[in-house]
Design an enzyme around this catalytic site. Structure first.
Site, PDB file in Angstrom:
ATOM      1  N   VAL A   1      25.270  -9.414  53.648  1.00  0.00           N
ATOM      2  CA  VAL A   1      23.991  -9.652  52.987  1.00  0.00           C
ATOM      3  C   VAL A   1      22.916  -8.838  53.692  1.00  0.00           C
ATOM      4  O   VAL A   1      22.793  -8.894  54.920  1.00  0.00           O
ATOM      5  CB  VAL A   1      23.617 -11.159  53.015  1.00  0.00           C
ATOM      6  CG1 VAL A   1      22.189 -11.377  52.506  1.00  0.00           C
ATOM      7  CG2 VAL A   1      24.602 -11.976  52.187  1.00  0.00           C
TER       8      VAL A   1
ATOM      9  N   ALA B   1      20.076  -8.463  58.263  1.00  0.00           N
ATOM     10  CA  ALA B   1      21.343  -8.464  57.530  1.00  0.00           C
ATOM     11  C   ALA B   1      22.317  -9.384  58.261  1.00  0.00           C
ATOM     12  O   ALA B   1      22.046  -9.831  59.385  1.00  0.00           O
ATOM     13  CB  ALA B   1      21.911  -7.055  57.437  1.00  0.00           C
ATOM     14  N   LYS B   2      23.403  -9.694  57.646  1.00  0.00           N
ATOM     15  CA  LYS B   2      24.456 -10.478  58.303  1.00  0.00           C
ATOM     16  C   LYS B   2      25.730 -10.330  57.504  1.00  0.00           C
ATOM     17  O   LYS B   2      25.692 -10.073  56.295  1.00  0.00           O
ATOM     18  CB  LYS B   2      24.066 -11.959  58.350  1.00  0.00           C
ATOM     19  CG  LYS B   2      24.770 -12.739  59.440  1.00  0.00           C
ATOM     20  CD  LYS B   2      24.084 -12.578  60.791  1.00  0.00           C
ATOM     21  CE  LYS B   2      24.790 -13.307  61.894  1.00  0.00           C
ATOM     22  NZ  LYS B   2      23.980 -13.328  63.109  1.00  0.00           N
ATOM     23  N   GLY B   3      26.866 -10.493  58.183  1.00  0.00           N
ATOM     24  CA  GLY B   3      28.143 -10.401  57.492  1.00  0.00           C
ATOM     25  C   GLY B   3      29.089 -11.465  57.993  1.00  0.00           C
ATOM     26  O   GLY B   3      28.845 -12.114  59.022  1.00  0.00           O
TER      27      GLY B   3
END
Ligand code: NAD
Length: 422
Positions: free
Chosen positions: A66, A111-113
């Site tokens: 994201v 962001a992040k995953g």
């Protein structure tokens, strides 16, 4: 969220993050339409990652990335491997990254995953193949100028090395700046491994100064003994604090006179857990949060301090090493009890700050001494703590509301300066 069964999560972590946002936004004179633009994730990517396991069976893993905001710079945020990863959680974590980078004033968005998997049940080869497939699927959206991943829960420098290698193989050149938290031998920064815990230490020191407390003898309890919790415990123990209780996912231990942290680190390195550490008493894992202590450091996962247990918290200060450990309902209870919460978007920002230093060093091709890294980190953490504290005093509000106010203002200012391209 569509891919999450309502029974899987009692609370929406993204909603919780947005409630924190709304409380702060209510004190700012910013156009509501602009606030809505700031809140919503810019892009959410859902992946189905096919894999062949070591035993020859086929499996499909769900992955996410994201990008909440790329207004102030490339997206930045970790990758989490955990069975409970879901889109709602990744969106919340990505949003917190946007505001964290803004609080400490580094030129990144958020962001992040994550991948839904249980790394404890996977071989090293399986983890490598999954990481490479995930990276390959994200080739078009990550990169030093687009989105720069880093470690998070259950991911480490080895996994970052595989991300960097996969990305580099596709690009036909070595591109170290695509990811941070890499091994030092291949473009990582000295001090990055310890950076989040060190940032927590700087915040605890700053809060102690503010409250007129001295560090030696300060009693600290730590939930989670991974990258963040173990380093924070180690550094604060060196400051003379007494680490009276710690836990990990396997168990919890306590010692009123203070645990021997260097010995505990050796114990966890050999046994994989804090459990059965000689010279400690075993306690209930849940009771770690309500331990009698001066500073509580949640450093595991989100939604740990809730309306059920907040009233039982005995610490005077909660230093949020984890992201989102306190629900909005619990926040209100803690504030009523006069407990100071150093919010995650400030308290654990040391990690992303040194990730920024790593990205800068990779792009310069010139690497700093560890002392320089730590000094620059201390400067940024102390400055940010001071700015948040001043705003909270000026508006007679909590440190969390003040930190969000600072961050929202900074993101809004850049959107207004850039204008909306249409
Ligand atoms: P990690 O995987 O290294 O460690 C997590 C620790 O928490 C482990 O000791 C694990 O056993 C423990 N844990 C997990 N579930 C638990 C439970 N239910 N009860 C008790 N203990 C539990 O992860 P980390 O990198 O230290 O991250 C911890 C938190 O800090 C996360 O919220 C993460 O998003 C946040 N964070 C990490 C970084 C970083 O640089 N690694 C930076 C900022 C924030």
């Amino acid at each position: 969220m569509t891919d999450v069964k309502s029974t899987d999560i009692q609370v929406s972590t993204f909603e919780n993050a947005m409630r924190q946002f709304d409380r702060a936004a209510g004190l700012l004179k910013i156009n509501p339409g602009l606030l809505n633009i700031i809140k919503r994730p810019r892009r959410s990517i859902i992946l189905e990652l096919p894999m062949m396991m070591d035993d020859g069976t086929y499996r499909l893993f769900k992955g996410y990335r994201v990008q909440h905001s790329i207004v102030r710079g490339p997206g930045k945020g970790g990758i989490r491997y955990h069975p409970d990863v879901n889109l709602d959680e990744v969106q919340a974590l990505a949003a917190w990254m946007t505001f964290k980078c803004a609080v400490v004033g580094i030129p990144f968005g958020g962001a992040k995953g994550g991948i839904v998997c249980d790394p404890r049940k996977m071989s090293k080869g399986e983890l490598e193949r999954l990481t490479r497939r995930y990276t390959a699927e994200l080739m078009d959206v990550i990169g030093p100028d687009q989105d720069v991943p880093a470690p998070d829960v259950n991911t480490d420098s080895q996994i970052m090395a595989w991300v960097m290698d996969t990305y580099s193989m596709h690009q036909r050149r070595t591109e170290t700046a695509v990811v941070t938290g890499k091994p030092v031998a291949m473009g990582g920064s000295l001090g990055r491994r310890e950076a989040t815990g060190r940032g927590v230490q700087f915040c605890v020191r700053a809060m102690a100064r503010h409250l007129g407390q001295s560090l030696p003898g300060l009693r600290i309890a730590v939930q989670g003994f991974g990258n963040v919790g173990s380093v924070a415990a180690e550094l604060l123990a060196r400051d003379g604090c007494k680490i009276v209780a710690v836990c990990d996912v396997y168990g919890a231990i306590a010692n009123k006179s203070g645990l021997d942290i260097p010995a505990l680190l050796k114990h966890t390195a050999t046994t994989g857990s804090v459990k059965d550490f000689p010279g400690s008493e075993s306690i209930d894992t849940k009771s770690i949060l309500t331990t009698d202590c001066d500073v509580l450091i949640p450093a595991a996962l989100e939604n740990q301090i809730t309306e059920e247990n907040a009233a039982l918290i005995r610490a005077r200060v909660v230093a949020e090493g984890a992201n989102g450990p306190t629900t909005p309902e619990a926040d209100v209870i803690l504030a009523e009890k006069g407990i100071y919460v150093i919010p995650d978007i400030l308290c654990n920002a040391g990690g992303v700050t040194v990730s920024y230093f790593e990205w800068v060093q990779d792009r310069m091709g010139y690497f700093w001494e560890e002392e320089e890294v730590n000094q620059r980190l201390e400067l940024i953490m102390n400055r940010s703590f001071g700015e948040v504290l001043a705003l909270s005093t000026a508006h007679d509000t909590t440190l969390r509301v003040a930190a969000f106010m600072l961050a929202i203002q900074r993101v809004a200012e850049v959107i207004q300066l850039r204008g909306l391209y249409a």
